[in-house]
Design a protein around this motif. Structure first.
Motif, PDB file in Angstrom:
ATOM      1  N   SER A 141       0.861  -1.180   0.000  1.00 44.32           N
ATOM      2  CA  SER A 141       0.000   0.000   0.000  1.00 44.32           C
ATOM      3  C   SER A 141       0.897   1.229   0.000  1.00 44.32           C
ATOM      4  N   VAL A 142       0.351   2.363  -0.406  1.00 44.07           N
ATOM      5  CA  VAL A 142       1.091   3.606  -0.193  1.00 44.07           C
ATOM      6  C   VAL A 142       1.324   3.823   1.304  1.00 44.07           C
ATOM      7  N   ALA A 143       0.517   3.156   2.153  1.00 42.54           N
ATOM      8  CA  ALA A 143       0.744   3.219   3.596  1.00 42.54           C
ATOM      9  C   ALA A 143       2.009   2.471   4.000  1.00 42.54           C
ATOM     10  N   GLY A 144       2.627   1.757   3.078  1.00 40.45           N
ATOM     11  CA  GLY A 144       3.939   1.179   3.315  1.00 40.45           C
ATOM     12  C   GLY A 144       5.068   2.115   2.933  1.00 40.45           C
ATOM     13  N   LEU A 145       4.708   3.280   2.368  1.00 39.42           N
ATOM     14  CA  LEU A 145       5.710   4.238   1.895  1.00 39.42           C
ATOM     15  C   LEU A 145       5.627   5.578   2.609  1.00 39.42           C
ATOM     16  N   VAL A 182       3.762  -4.096  -4.933  1.00 43.34           N
ATOM     17  CA  VAL A 182       3.002  -2.992  -5.514  1.00 43.34           C
ATOM     18  C   VAL A 182       2.320  -2.274  -4.363  1.00 43.34           C
ATOM     19  N   CYS A 183       2.282  -0.960  -4.453  1.00 44.79           N
ATOM     20  CA  CYS A 183       1.785  -0.127  -3.357  1.00 44.79           C
ATOM     21  C   CYS A 183       0.678   0.782  -3.879  1.00 44.79           C
ATOM     22  N   PRO A 184      -0.553   0.270  -3.899  1.00 49.22           N
ATOM     23  CA  PRO A 184      -1.651   1.086  -4.426  1.00 49.22           C
ATOM     24  C   PRO A 184      -2.076   2.178  -3.458  1.00 49.22           C
ATOM     25  N   GLY A 185      -2.619   3.236  -4.030  1.00 44.96           N
ATOM     26  CA  GLY A 185      -3.365   4.204  -3.241  1.00 44.96           C
ATOM     27  C   GLY A 185      -4.753   3.649  -2.971  1.00 44.96           C
ATOM     28  N   PHE A 186      -5.722   4.516  -2.724  1.00 37.60           N
ATOM     29  CA  PHE A 186      -7.076   4.043  -2.463  1.00 37.60           C
ATOM     30  C   PHE A 186      -7.635   3.365  -3.715  1.00 37.60           C
ATOM     31  N   VAL A 187      -7.992   2.093  -3.574  1.00 40.14           N
ATOM     32  CA  VAL A 187      -8.519   1.301  -4.683  1.00 40.14           C
ATOM     33  C   VAL A 187     -10.017   1.132  -4.490  1.00 40.14           C
ATOM     34  N   GLU A 188     -10.764   1.242  -5.571  1.00 39.20           N
ATOM     35  CA  GLU A 188     -12.225   1.164  -5.483  1.00 39.20           C
ATOM     36  C   GLU A 188     -12.652  -0.294  -5.309  1.00 39.20           C
ATOM     37  N   THR A 189     -12.716  -0.714  -4.051  1.00 42.15           N
ATOM     38  CA  THR A 189     -13.059  -2.082  -3.686  1.00 42.15           C
ATOM     39  C   THR A 189     -14.023  -2.064  -2.497  1.00 42.15           C
ATOM     40  N   ASP A 190     -14.425  -3.260  -2.090  1.00 39.59           N
ATOM     41  CA  ASP A 190     -15.271  -3.366  -0.898  1.00 39.59           C
ATOM     42  C   ASP A 190     -14.554  -2.832   0.339  1.00 39.59           C
ATOM     43  N   MET A 191     -13.219  -3.001   0.400  1.00 40.25           N
ATOM     44  CA  MET A 191     -12.472  -2.492   1.550  1.00 40.25           C
ATOM     45  C   MET A 191     -12.558  -0.971   1.628  1.00 40.25           C
ATOM     46  N   SER A 250       4.768   2.172  -6.699  1.00 43.46           N
ATOM     47  CA  SER A 250       3.587   2.928  -6.305  1.00 43.46           C
ATOM     48  C   SER A 250       2.593   2.979  -7.456  1.00 43.46           C
ATOM     49  N   VAL A 251       1.374   2.534  -7.184  1.00 52.38           N
ATOM     50  CA  VAL A 251       0.274   2.616  -8.139  1.00 52.38           C
ATOM     51  C   VAL A 251      -0.750   3.558  -7.514  1.00 52.38           C
ATOM     52  N   SER A 252      -0.487   4.850  -7.629  1.00 57.14           N
ATOM     53  CA  SER A 252      -1.220   5.807  -6.816  1.00 57.14           C
ATOM     54  C   SER A 252      -1.534   7.120  -7.499  1.00 57.14           C
ATOM     55  N   GLY A 253      -1.387   7.168  -8.811  1.00 62.47           N
ATOM     56  CA  GLY A 253      -1.663   8.419  -9.505  1.00 62.47           C
ATOM     57  C   GLY A 253      -0.696   9.528  -9.159  1.00 62.47           C
ATOM     58  N   GLY A 254       0.467   9.182  -8.640  1.00 65.28           N
ATOM     59  CA  GLY A 254       1.472  10.177  -8.295  1.00 65.28           C
ATOM     60  C   GLY A 254       1.463  10.627  -6.846  1.00 65.28           C
ATOM     61  N   GLU A 255       0.669   9.949  -6.002  1.00 64.70           N
ATOM     62  CA  GLU A 255       0.646  10.328  -4.586  1.00 64.70           C
ATOM     63  C   GLU A 255       1.998  10.093  -3.922  1.00 64.70           C
ATOM     64  N   THR A 256       2.635   8.984  -4.271  1.00 60.99           N
ATOM     65  CA  THR A 256       3.991   8.686  -3.779  1.00 60.99           C
ATOM     66  C   THR A 256       4.827   8.201  -4.942  1.00 60.99           C
ATOM     67  N   TRP A 257       6.116   8.248  -4.746  1.00 61.52           N
ATOM     68  CA  TRP A 257       7.040   7.728  -5.767  1.00 61.52           C
ATOM     69  C   TRP A 257       8.353   7.370  -5.109  1.00 61.52           C
TER      70      TRP A 257
END
Length: 257
Positions: A141-145, A182-191, A250-257
């Motif tokens: 997650s981006v929360a890992g970065l 892989v470190c996603p930002g907010f992903v549109e899921t049930d979570m 980071s898979v986050s639209g540029g939130e982290t890198w």
């Protein structure tokens, strides 16, 4: 599939495969010609995903239970051969100020997100090293970065996952096994929807206001979609990514890198 991916005929394990990112990853791998074993605690959800592609099979297992994960490997490999690819995706999240976080909540979050990630990959390590081939991808997650308020256990766990990934990458650098995250930002899921509901309950804000506040963290002003995370995972599993190891992407639209 031929060309740079060239991964058909392999056997992959995807944890948390019954919904969200895990489902998207399982389907992407299966469509690439890979036999996929998915696991999770909810058998009905797993079976629903397995029904979407004949290359996917489902086994219920709890990633926090070492014996269950060893048994999962034995069953899956007896049926479909050695596991060549491991996607450690299972996770959970809660939220509370650190001062009000109970020890039980702390331990549960780390058990699922960090210890579960370790127990997911541990049974694969010796066999992959012996075969001098393998792909391990942690869905962190981006929360890992970076840090986020009110989710201290989750941030700590995901930072731990990134550290675990880097340690395993260093340990396996000469074996032909690559280890990445892989470190996603907010992903549109049930979570995500569960997070929105918790915030609404605790703050009194509307769901629309809450979603707008969360999406604002993404410079592209949108939520990440599960197939986007799956595409990054698929590339890391490919032959083209043979020299990519020890990386937190980071898979986050540029939130982290």
């Amino acid at each position: 599939m031929s060309g740079p991916l060239a991964i058909e005929g392999r056997h992959a394990l995807v944890t948390g495969g019954g919904s969200g990112v895990g489902r998207a990853v399982a389907l992407a791998l299966a469509e690439a010609g890979i036999a996929v074993t998915i696991c999770g605690r909810r058998k009905a959800a797993l079976d629903a995903v397995a029904s979407e592609n004949a290359r996917i099979s489902a086994i219920a297992a709890d990633v926090t239970d070492e014996a269950a994960m060893v048994a999962l490997y034995q069953q899956a490999e007896a049926a479909r051969g050695p596991i060549d690819i491991v996607i450690a995706n299972a996770g959970m999240a809660g939220s509370a100020p650190a001062a009000r976080t109970t020890l039980a909540d702390w331990q549960k979050t780390l058990a699922v997100n960090l210890t579960g990630a370790f127990l997911t990959v541990k049974p694969a390590l010796a066999g992959m090293a012996a075969r001098k081939a393998g792909r391990i991808v942690f869905v962190a997650s981006v929360a890992g970065l970076k840090g986020y308020a009110y989710v201290a256990p989750y941030v700590a766990a995901k930072h731990g996952v990134v550290g675990l990934m880097r340690a395993l990458a260093a340990e396996n650098a000469k074996t032909g096994v690559t280890v990445n995250a892989v470190c996603p930002g907010f992903v549109e899921t049930d979570m995500l929807e569960e997070s929105v509901s918790r915030i609404v309950e605790k703050t009194g804000r509307s769901a629309e206001e809450t979603r707008a506040a969360l999406v604002a963290s993404n410079p592209q002003a949108r939520f990440i979609q599960p197939p986007e995370v799956a595409a990054a995972v698929l590339w890391l599993c490919s032959q083209s990514a043979g020299s990519i190891t020890g990386q937190a992407i980071s898979v986050s639209g540029g939130e982290t890198w």
